[in-house]
Design a protein around this motif. Structure first.
Motif, PDB file in Angstrom:
ATOM      1  N   SER A  62     -43.222  50.801-108.371  1.00 19.71           N
ATOM      2  CA  SER A  62     -44.593  50.472-107.962  1.00 19.71           C
ATOM      3  C   SER A  62     -44.913  48.980-107.822  1.00 19.71           C
ATOM      4  O   SER A  62     -45.583  48.587-106.877  1.00 19.71           O
ATOM      5  CB  SER A  62     -45.579  51.120-108.918  1.00 19.71           C
ATOM      6  OG  SER A  62     -45.264  50.761-110.231  1.00 19.71           O
ATOM      7  N   VAL A  63     -44.423  48.139-108.742  1.00 19.18           N
ATOM      8  CA  VAL A  63     -44.802  46.726-108.662  1.00 19.18           C
ATOM      9  C   VAL A  63     -44.117  46.051-107.464  1.00 19.18           C
ATOM     10  O   VAL A  63     -44.735  45.271-106.724  1.00 19.18           O
ATOM     11  CB  VAL A  63     -44.500  45.993-109.991  1.00 19.18           C
ATOM     12  CG1 VAL A  63     -44.680  44.491-109.845  1.00 19.18           C
ATOM     13  CG2 VAL A  63     -45.415  46.516-111.098  1.00 19.18           C
ATOM     14  N   SER A  64     -42.828  46.372-107.259  1.00 16.29           N
ATOM     15  CA  SER A  64     -42.115  45.841-106.082  1.00 16.29           C
ATOM     16  C   SER A  64     -42.826  46.286-104.816  1.00 16.29           C
ATOM     17  O   SER A  64     -43.028  45.503-103.882  1.00 16.29           O
ATOM     18  CB  SER A  64     -40.687  46.380-105.990  1.00 16.29           C
ATOM     19  OG  SER A  64     -40.021  46.280-107.201  1.00 16.29           O
ATOM     20  N   LEU A  65     -43.185  47.546-104.789  1.00 15.22           N
ATOM     21  CA  LEU A  65     -43.835  48.119-103.612  1.00 15.22           C
ATOM     22  C   LEU A  65     -45.200  47.466-103.390  1.00 15.22           C
ATOM     23  O   LEU A  65     -45.548  47.103-102.259  1.00 15.22           O
ATOM     24  CB  LEU A  65     -43.964  49.636-103.822  1.00 15.22           C
ATOM     25  CG  LEU A  65     -44.489  50.496-102.690  1.00 15.22           C
ATOM     26  CD1 LEU A  65     -43.725  50.261-101.405  1.00 15.22           C
ATOM     27  CD2 LEU A  65     -44.383  51.982-103.076  1.00 15.22           C
ATOM     28  N   ALA A  66     -45.946  47.264-104.467  1.00  9.60           N
ATOM     29  CA  ALA A  66     -47.291  46.687-104.343  1.00  9.60           C
ATOM     30  C   ALA A  66     -47.221  45.270-103.763  1.00  9.60           C
ATOM     31  O   ALA A  66     -48.042  44.902-102.914  1.00  9.60           O
ATOM     32  CB  ALA A  66     -47.979  46.659-105.706  1.00  9.60           C
ATOM     33  N   SER A  67     -46.246  44.474-104.198  1.00  7.53           N
ATOM     34  CA  SER A  67     -46.186  43.105-103.685  1.00  7.53           C
ATOM     35  C   SER A  67     -45.857  43.114-102.192  1.00  7.53           C
ATOM     36  O   SER A  67     -46.327  42.270-101.435  1.00  7.53           O
ATOM     37  CB  SER A  67     -45.171  42.266-104.470  1.00  7.53           C
ATOM     38  OG  SER A  67     -43.858  42.710-104.208  1.00  7.53           O
ATOM     39  N   ARG A  68     -45.083  44.097-101.763  1.00 10.30           N
ATOM     40  CA  ARG A  68     -44.758  44.198-100.336  1.00 10.30           C
ATOM     41  C   ARG A  68     -45.952  44.717 -99.537  1.00 10.30           C
ATOM     42  O   ARG A  68     -46.178  44.299 -98.404  1.00 10.30           O
ATOM     43  CB  ARG A  68     -43.516  45.068-100.150  1.00 10.30           C
ATOM     44  CG  ARG A  68     -42.236  44.321-100.600  1.00 10.30           C
ATOM     45  CD  ARG A  68     -41.130  45.269-101.018  1.00 10.30           C
ATOM     46  NE  ARG A  68     -39.874  44.587-101.350  1.00 10.30           N
ATOM     47  CZ  ARG A  68     -39.592  44.006-102.515  1.00 10.30           C
ATOM     48  NH1 ARG A  68     -40.492  43.986-103.494  1.00 10.30           N
ATOM     49  NH2 ARG A  68     -38.425  43.425-102.716  1.00 10.30           N
ATOM     50  N   ILE A  69     -46.722  45.617-100.143  1.00  8.69           N
ATOM     51  CA  ILE A  69     -47.935  46.117 -99.470  1.00  8.69           C
ATOM     52  C   ILE A  69     -48.912  44.953 -99.277  1.00  8.69           C
ATOM     53  O   ILE A  69     -49.482  44.774 -98.205  1.00  8.69           O
ATOM     54  CB  ILE A  69     -48.606  47.250-100.297  1.00  8.69           C
ATOM     55  CG1 ILE A  69     -47.732  48.518-100.254  1.00  8.69           C
ATOM     56  CG2 ILE A  69     -50.013  47.544 -99.789  1.00  8.69           C
ATOM     57  CD1 ILE A  69     -48.227  49.666-101.131  1.00  8.69           C
ATOM     58  N   ASP A  70     -49.032  44.121-100.305  1.00 12.36           N
ATOM     59  CA  ASP A  70     -49.970  43.008-100.196  1.00 12.36           C
ATOM     60  C   ASP A  70     -49.524  41.977 -99.181  1.00 12.36           C
ATOM     61  O   ASP A  70     -50.346  41.327 -98.548  1.00 12.36           O
ATOM     62  CB  ASP A  70     -50.176  42.349-101.572  1.00 12.36           C
ATOM     63  CG  ASP A  70     -51.297  43.037-102.340  1.00 12.36           C
ATOM     64  OD1 ASP A  70     -52.147  43.668-101.677  1.00 12.36           O
ATOM     65  OD2 ASP A  70     -51.310  42.963-103.576  1.00 12.36           O
ATOM     66  N   ASP A  71     -48.228  41.811 -99.028  1.00  9.22           N
ATOM     67  CA  ASP A  71     -47.766  40.825 -98.061  1.00  9.22           C
ATOM     68  C   ASP A  71     -47.809  41.359 -96.630  1.00  9.22           C
ATOM     69  O   ASP A  71     -48.205  40.659 -95.709  1.00  9.22           O
ATOM     70  CB  ASP A  71     -46.354  40.359 -98.406  1.00  9.22           C
ATOM     71  CG  ASP A  71     -46.011  39.071 -97.681  1.00  9.22           C
ATOM     72  OD1 ASP A  71     -46.502  38.009 -98.124  1.00  9.22           O
ATOM     73  OD2 ASP A  71     -45.306  39.128 -96.663  1.00  9.22           O
ATOM     74  N   ALA A  72     -47.419  42.618 -96.452  1.00  6.17           N
ATOM     75  CA  ALA A  72     -47.354  43.177 -95.092  1.00  6.17           C
ATOM     76  C   ALA A  72     -48.728  43.662 -94.613  1.00  6.17           C
ATOM     77  O   ALA A  72     -48.973  43.753 -93.425  1.00  6.17           O
ATOM     78  CB  ALA A  72     -46.356  44.336 -95.049  1.00  6.17           C
ATOM     79  N   GLU A  73     -49.603  43.977 -95.533  1.00  8.48           N
ATOM     80  CA  GLU A  73     -50.923  44.528 -95.211  1.00  8.48           C
ATOM     81  C   GLU A  73     -50.834  45.635 -94.158  1.00  8.48           C
ATOM     82  O   GLU A  73     -51.393  45.528 -93.065  1.00  8.48           O
ATOM     83  CB  GLU A  73     -51.870  43.418 -94.749  1.00  8.48           C
ATOM     84  CG  GLU A  73     -52.057  42.352 -95.820  1.00  8.48           C
ATOM     85  CD  GLU A  73     -53.186  41.384 -95.500  1.00  8.48           C
ATOM     86  OE1 GLU A  73     -53.293  40.983 -94.330  1.00  8.48           O
ATOM     87  OE2 GLU A  73     -53.948  41.048 -96.421  1.00  8.48           O
ATOM     88  N   PRO A  74     -50.121  46.715 -94.487  1.00  9.69           N
ATOM     89  CA  PRO A  74     -49.938  47.766 -93.496  1.00  9.69           C
ATOM     90  C   PRO A  74     -51.219  48.553 -93.233  1.00  9.69           C
ATOM     91  O   PRO A  74     -52.022  48.761 -94.144  1.00  9.69           O
ATOM     92  CB  PRO A  74     -48.883  48.675 -94.147  1.00  9.69           C
ATOM     93  CG  PRO A  74     -49.072  48.476 -95.616  1.00  9.69           C
ATOM     94  CD  PRO A  74     -49.474  47.031 -95.780  1.00  9.69           C
ATOM     95  N   ALA A  75     -51.359  49.007 -91.974  1.00  9.72           N
ATOM     96  CA  ALA A  75     -52.479  49.877 -91.625  1.00  9.72           C
ATOM     97  C   ALA A  75     -52.196  51.274 -92.171  1.00  9.72           C
ATOM     98  O   ALA A  75     -53.093  51.966 -92.623  1.00  9.72           O
ATOM     99  CB  ALA A  75     -52.640  49.921 -90.114  1.00  9.72           C
TER     100      ALA A  75
END
Ligand code: PRX
Length: 633
Positions: A145-158
């Motif tokens: 989850s934490v690895s994934l969250a940092s990538r979600i915040d950087d990529a800002e996916p729709a």
């Protein structure tokens, strides 16, 4: 001059002519007007003015000549599924997925985060994104989850595309709870989540956000979604990779340059022909999966195998059974996988007809001589090492047998690949080491060839500052690897210059692991280093200073705390990042100015001489580590 030397020379001396020729390997909707725009180093723009589409080149382009031929072969030894999609069927599935993404509101330039196991829908999602000009950002399913969250915040996916679960060694690994937790942690909230339900793990749905893939697919069975012709320089995807700092970098790739680079590599390096089968054992979460499970083979009109499962289950012959069954001609794996197979019954390799196979390519980590020799002898086929990075997207060093057959040297991935002007620099002076057999930092003179990273996603400054060095009159890209070149032009890679480690071919940042361990309430300070391991190449070793050392006063208590800390890493980053051991010390070895002496710690762990220690603050610190890893008799 040999044919290859001339080929390489031309690619460097006249890149425009060289790459214009390679660009004919793909389809262009609008021809380019300029091969390379390097007006603003280090930013290279390839095939400027041209319009093309990655999905068109991977799928649609082949419909006429090979519509009924196998394109995607899915094999899961976890769920016992096996399914072959022809190019025509793949085309239909990708259009259905594209229609779904459009319905969920994805627009050209939007990011779609793909967090999925190795199932066909993952490839459909990637191809559907590039079809409509959206960027995919695949996150390896082994991350938590934490690895994934940092990538979600950087990529800002729709939109996020995910699945209920993956499976590993017969054990179901639920994805959805990790995804829900990641979205909760992240500041950015994706508007929609598209869920592929494999029926492996029950999961809860968020009303209004989570959509069901099967239901939407049923509504779009006849979808016809044309390819969006994009500028050659339009980004096709971002893929996160670890570096020195804890924050992963979004490697951004273009469209036209990448398509050309992959098409050229299939011809000159992998020697794969249309109608044949390619089998890469990697995962779509890594760069090898992007380039050589999904795009490269399909662009070349080859069938590609997508394999979910372990190399040794149901037995160690499973990969070779696929080689026989699907007449694989080109195979791509990692040294770690070969070392795993080496420990199994050697008869596994002689059980199947491997006559279709021409070569096995290995990459991702150093290929040690015993492993190379064993697999070469067992298979009786050429083993071709190749060295590259997430950043480059395709090989930097290898043997280009498609241009001219040349021998390999044990321990060397080969020579500089066409398009790459590879040099070695003295770390201290920054001077080029022109004479052979001198150790230096492996660098590539700019511009990077087509297919390499354009920039760090939304952070041009980080791209320039991280990778590029100005040498009077020019700019060079650092690979962060040590290397040496012999008198014949063969390079040898000697490990990273930074804090990146390579565990079983997985690239991990030690800082990320340190940050995770530090979040345990009893950890005051921690150092993580990569230590040589006979099976995995390297493993992560952690040395922590505790706030309350009494909690590790007995061996049993220490073991319990170690387990707790490992659980934190598992939950935050995923089991891939779990250190092999977490040991407790009173103090960490640092310089008097407070810098951690990682290389010294690593040396001690590998029973090597730690080198110059004149700047060490407290010499007993290193002794404590020594006593732990090699207790005095
Ligand atoms: O240190 C080098 C090592 O893996 C790093 C790149 O890892 P990644 O971004 O995951 O890309 C892997 C693409 C195959 C490199 O900086 N590495 C990769 N291939 C080799 C290697 N080290 C030695 N030999 C190789 N063939």
């Amino acid at each position: 001059m040999t044919r290859y030397a001339d080929f390489h020379r031309r690619s460097i001396a006249d890149p425009d002519a060289f790459w214009a020729e390679q660009a004919r390997l793909i389809d262009w909707q609008t021809p380019f007007t300029r091969v390379c725009d390097y007006d603003e180093p280090p930013f290279a723009r390839w095939f400027v003015g041209g319009r093309t589409n990655l999905c068109h080149n991977a799928v649609d382009r082949h419909l006429e000549a090979r519509g009924d031929q196998a394109a995607l072969i899915f094999v899961s030894t976890e769920t016992q599924q096996e399914r072959v999609y022809s190019f025509r069927e793949l085309h239909a599935e990708v259009q259905r997925m594209a229609a779904i993404l459009l319905e969920l509101g994805v627009k050209k330039g939007d990011r779609v985060l793909v967090y999925m196991p190795m199932i066909p829908e993952a490839a459909f999602a990637m191809l559907a994104c590039t079809r409509i000009g959206a960027l995919h950002s695949v996150v390896f399913g082994g991350f938590a989850s934490v690895s994934l969250a940092s990538r979600i915040d950087d990529a800002e996916p729709a939109v996020v595309v995910s699945a209920d679960a993956g499976s590993r060694g017969g054990k179901v690994v639920a994805y959805k709870p990790l995804l829900d937790e990641a979205i909760q942690i992240a500041a950015h909230k994706p508007a929609r989540v598209l869920m592929v339900d494999r029926g492996l793990a029950a999961f809860s749905r968020v009303e209004g956000r989570d959509a069901d893939y099967a239901a939407l697919r049923a509504r779009h069975l006849d979808a016809g979604v044309p390819c969006e012709w994009v500028e050659s320089t339009h980004p096709s995807y971002t893929l996160y990779t670890s570096g020195t700092t804890g924050r992963p970098k979004g490697v951004q790739r273009d469209t036209g340059g990448y398509a050309v680079a992959l098409a050229a590599s299939m011809k000159h390096i992998f020697c794969g022909n249309p109608g044949e089968t390619y089998f890469s054992t990697s995962d779509i979460g890594w760069v090898v999966g992007h380039s050589y499970i999904v795009y490269g083979p399909l662009i070349a009109g080859m069938a590609t195998i997508m394999y979910e499962g372990l190399p040794i289950r149901p037995d160690a012959a499973v990969w070779w059974s696929l080689v026989e069954k699907y007449k694989v001609t080109v195979m791509f794996s990692a040294p770690t996988a070969v070392r795993v197979l080496k420990k199994q019954d050697p008869a596994a390799l002689s059980k199947h007809d491997l006559s279709s196979l021409r070569a096995l390519f290995l990459a991702g980590e150093p290929l040690d001589e015993p492993t190379a020799k064993w697999i070469a002898e067992s298979l009786g086929k050429p083993i071709i090492d190749n060295y590259w990075q997430t950043e480059t997207g395709w090989p930097i060093l290898t043997i280009c047998n498609g241009v001219e057959k040349a021998p390999s040297k044990f321990g060397s991935p080969g020579k500089a690949v066409y398009g790459y002007d590879v040099k070695l620099l003295d770390e201290q002076t920054g001077e080029e080491l022109a004479e052979p057999n001198r150790k230096g930092v492996v660098v590539i003179e700019g511009p990077l060839p087509p297919g390499c990273m354009q920039t760090v996603w939304r952070d041009d400054a980080r791209f320039v500052n991280t990778y590029w060095k100005s040498v009077p009159g020019r700019m060079v890209y650092s690979t962060f690897d040590w290397g040496i070149r012999d008198e014949d032009g063969y390079f040898f890679i000697l490990g990273r210059t930074d804090d990146v480690i390579n565990v079983a071919g997985h690239r991990l940042g030690t800082r990320e692991i340190e940050e995770s361990i530090s979040s345990h309430p009893n950890v005051a300070e921690v150092a993580v280093v990569g230590v040589a391991d006979t099976l995995k190449g390297q493993v992560a070793m952690a040395f922590a200073v505790l706030k309350d050392p009494s909690r590790a006063a007995t061996p049993e208590a220490a073991l319990k705390l170690e387990g707790e800390i490992m659980k934190v890493v598992d939950e935050q980053l995923g089991a891939v990042a779990r250190p092999a051991r977490v040991r407790f010390v009173g103090v960490l070895p640092k310089t008097r100015s407070g810098k951690l002496l990682r290389r010294a710690i690593q040396a001690v762990c590998e029973s090597r001489d730690p080198g110059d220690l004149t700047t060490i603050e407290d010499p007993t610190a290193l002794q404590q580590i020594k006593d732990l890893v090699a207790p005095p008799a």
